[in-house]
Design a protein around this motif. Structure first.
Motif, PDB file in Angstrom:
ATOM      1  N   MET A   1       0.837  -1.181   0.000  1.00  0.00           N
ATOM      2  CA  MET A   1       0.000   0.000   0.000  1.00  0.00           C
ATOM      3  C   MET A   1       0.878   1.238   0.000  1.00  0.00           C
ATOM      4  O   MET A   1       1.912   1.270   0.655  1.00  0.00           O
ATOM      5  N   THR A   2       0.368   2.258  -0.647  1.00  0.00           N
ATOM      6  CA  THR A   2       1.116   3.509  -0.692  1.00  0.00           C
ATOM      7  C   THR A   2       0.775   4.339   0.549  1.00  0.00           C
ATOM      8  O   THR A   2      -0.188   4.048   1.268  1.00  0.00           O
ATOM      9  N   LEU A   3       1.555   5.377   0.747  1.00  0.00           N
ATOM     10  CA  LEU A   3       1.314   6.274   1.886  1.00  0.00           C
ATOM     11  C   LEU A   3      -0.068   6.910   1.788  1.00  0.00           C
ATOM     12  O   LEU A   3      -0.786   7.026   2.786  1.00  0.00           O
ATOM     13  N   GLY A   4      -0.481   7.294   0.594  1.00  0.00           N
ATOM     14  CA  GLY A   4      -1.803   7.903   0.394  1.00  0.00           C
ATOM     15  C   GLY A   4      -2.927   6.954   0.760  1.00  0.00           C
ATOM     16  O   GLY A   4      -3.935   7.356   1.342  1.00  0.00           O
ATOM     17  N   GLN A   5      -2.768   5.662   0.432  1.00  0.00           N
ATOM     18  CA  GLN A   5      -3.786   4.679   0.777  1.00  0.00           C
ATOM     19  C   GLN A   5      -3.847   4.459   2.290  1.00  0.00           C
ATOM     20  O   GLN A   5      -4.928   4.304   2.862  1.00  0.00           O
ATOM     21  N   HIS A   6      -2.702   4.450   2.938  1.00  0.00           N
ATOM     22  CA  HIS A   6      -2.669   4.319   4.396  1.00  0.00           C
ATOM     23  C   HIS A   6      -3.392   5.492   5.064  1.00  0.00           C
ATOM     24  O   HIS A   6      -4.145   5.295   6.033  1.00  0.00           O
ATOM     25  N   ILE A   7      -3.167   6.669   4.546  1.00  0.00           N
ATOM     26  CA  ILE A   7      -3.816   7.864   5.111  1.00  0.00           C
ATOM     27  C   ILE A   7      -5.329   7.772   4.929  1.00  0.00           C
ATOM     28  O   ILE A   7      -6.097   8.076   5.846  1.00  0.00           O
ATOM     29  N   ARG A   8      -5.773   7.348   3.734  1.00  0.00           N
ATOM     30  CA  ARG A   8      -7.216   7.223   3.478  1.00  0.00           C
ATOM     31  C   ARG A   8      -7.854   6.183   4.410  1.00  0.00           C
ATOM     32  O   ARG A   8      -8.941   6.400   4.944  1.00  0.00           O
TER      33      ARG A   8
END
Length: 140
Positions: A1-8
């Motif tokens: 997972m990317t950082l953006g997906q983790h944040i979401r």
């Protein structure tokens, strides 16, 4: 997972947690309850000949009664009355088995009254109701 997906995912979990917390901690308000009927029928402090409902109905132009269970488990009946431009709120704490009640918080125009002012105000309503009904209250 990317950082953006983790944040979401994190944001979604936080939002869902807030929604669940609100639903589980929210108080359910009732406007037709045996607790309300109980408080209305009780004697008014300082004059046993008067009932709480009689005093409020005779003093306030607009009235609203509600019941809820507080987060600490107390059974609370709240009365809101408006007279001219003043709004008063009374909270009555009722025993679960209807064996007694206490006058809890009293607010005038959203300002919480300290105990001395609360009881002084309650006495004032007693005198107003008594004078309208032609009674004389000695010693108050």
């Amino acid at each position: 997972m990317t950082l953006g997906q983790h944040i979401r995912v994190f944001i979604c979990v936080v939002v869902m947690g807030c929604i669940v917390g609100f639903v589980l901690n929210g108080k359910e308000i009732e406007t037709d309850s045996p607790y309300i009927d109980y408080v209305k029928a009780q004697q008014w402090p300082f004059n046993e000949a008067l009932h709480i409902a009689d005093v409020f109905d005779g003093h306030y132009e607009l009235t609203y009664w509600e019941y809820f269970t507080a987060r600490n488990g107390e059974h609370v009946v709240q009365f809101t009355g408006t007279n001219d431009e003043q709004q008063d709120i009374y909270q009555f704490i009722v025993e679960k088995d209807y064996t007694g009640f206490l006058i809890g918080a009293v607010k005038q125009n959203n300002i919480l009254l300290p105990p001395e002012q609360k009881w002084s105000f309650v006495k004032t309503l007693t005198n107003k109701k008594a004078s309208k009904s032609g009674e004389f209250l000695a010693g108050i």
